[in-house]
Write an enzyme that holds these catalytic residues in place. Structure first.
Site, PDB file in Angstrom:
ATOM      1  CG  HIS A   6       5.017   0.339  -3.390  1.00 14.66           C
ATOM      2  ND1 HIS A   6       5.166   1.204  -2.319  1.00 14.66           N
ATOM      3  CD2 HIS A   6       5.561  -0.831  -3.007  1.00 14.66           C
ATOM      4  CE1 HIS A   6       5.786   0.582  -1.338  1.00 14.66           C
ATOM      5  NE2 HIS A   6       6.039  -0.656  -1.723  1.00 14.66           N
ATOM      6  CD  GLU A  33       4.520  -4.293  -3.405  1.00 16.23           C
ATOM      7  OE1 GLU A  33       5.205  -4.857  -2.531  1.00 16.23           O
ATOM      8  OE2 GLU A  33       3.694  -3.384  -3.148  1.00 16.23           O
ATOM      9  CG  ASP A  35       3.945  -5.497   1.221  1.00 15.95           C
ATOM     10  OD1 ASP A  35       5.092  -5.780   0.849  1.00 15.95           O
ATOM     11  OD2 ASP A  35       3.472  -4.343   1.163  1.00 15.95           O
ATOM     12  CG  HIS A  48       4.544  -2.848   4.497  1.00 18.40           C
ATOM     13  ND1 HIS A  48       5.176  -2.318   5.623  1.00 18.40           N
ATOM     14  CD2 HIS A  48       5.526  -3.105   3.604  1.00 18.40           C
ATOM     15  CE1 HIS A  48       6.469  -2.269   5.405  1.00 18.40           C
ATOM     16  NE2 HIS A  48       6.720  -2.729   4.188  1.00 18.40           N
ATOM     17  CD  GLU A 121       8.120  -7.426   0.350  1.00 15.69           C
ATOM     18  OE1 GLU A 121       8.837  -7.455   1.374  1.00 15.69           O
ATOM     19  OE2 GLU A 121       7.807  -6.373  -0.230  1.00 15.69           O
TER      20      GLU A 121
END
Length: 257
Positions: A6, A33, A35, A48, A121
């Protein structure tokens, strides 16, 4: 079960930095992962929050700043604020705290000596709307990663954003993120059967019926953010395919045991 880092190995190292992702790759994480947000001059960056208050003590808003302006900030020091007082700390590359572009992260994945997957994301709402997905699709096309064999999948809490990605890159895996269990009855009716469902671990823990219904409807499940043994065991009981964790090394160690 796939273990996805993450924002990189973000428990130990500042999130969304090259160091955090390099460490996740080094320890053997199956995936990464990130953002993504769009800067004022059209660059996709791995950040993020919508602003820099948490990571750089600035009110600067990502979408209103250029990449050059963002590069003036150190986005890593907040994780270790006392480092400058440690005379024995090794000298670090001054570029390590600069904002990471999605292009650079994709290149890290491409250069890895094994298959490493990447879950991107897209953050919404944003002033740029669908331009974010168009830029992501264009960049993935440059790497030849828009088909079913791509190591990349795209995630979002926005159903509309994922619809856009489906039109732009029909072969790409998509993940509908869920932050409220009571959204499931609506999502069940509209979400494409091929999409993966991405509930938060808190919703699975606090609303046991959510996991049962996802299994009942034969949905593939990826869960965020799994950091403890109890959370991992809950995911195992539900047949979860992938867990996204701040502590990928620890979670992999639990799985090996």
């Amino acid at each position: 079960m796939q273990v996805v880092a993450h924002r990189g190995a973000s428990h130990e190292i500042a999130e969304h930095t090259t160091d955090a992702y390099a460490e996740a790759i080094r320890i053997g994480a199956d995936g990464l992962e990130c953002d993504v947000r769009l800067t004022a001059d059209g660059h996709l960056v791995c950040v993020h929050d919508r602003d820099l208050r948490r990571t750089a003590a600035s009110r600067g808003i990502i979408s209103a700043m250029t990449l050059e302006e963002l590069n003036a900030f150190d986005l890593a020091s907040w994780k270790d604020p006392w480092r400058d007082l440690d005379d024995e700390a090794p000298v670090l590359d001054p570029d390590r705290g600069k904002v990471l572009t999605l292009r650079k992260l994709l290149q890290m994945v491409a250069d890895a000596d094994r298959r490493v997957e990447l879950a991107i994301e897209t953050k919404h709402p944003t002033r740029y709307g669908g331009l974010v997905e168009r830029r992501v699709a264009h960049l993935l096309a440059e790497f030849g990663w828009t088909g079913p064999e791509s190591p990349v999948r795209v995630m979002s809490f926005s159903f509309t954003a994922l619809q856009r990605m489906q039109k732009l890159t029909p072969g790409l895996q998509l993940v509908q993120l869920i932050d409220k269990a009571h959204h499931w009855p609506m999502l069940r009716r509209i979400v494409d059967p091929s999409w993966i469902m991405g509930p938060g671990i808190g919703e699975l823990r606090d609303h046991p019926g959510l996991g049962k219904h996802l299994n009942l409807h034969h949905r593939r499940i990826h869960v965020w953010t799994v950091n403890t043994q109890a959370e991992l065991e809950l995911c195992q009981s539900l047949g979860v395919e992938a867990v996204i964790s701040d502590r990928p090394g620890y979670i992999m160690d639990l799985l090996r045991r």
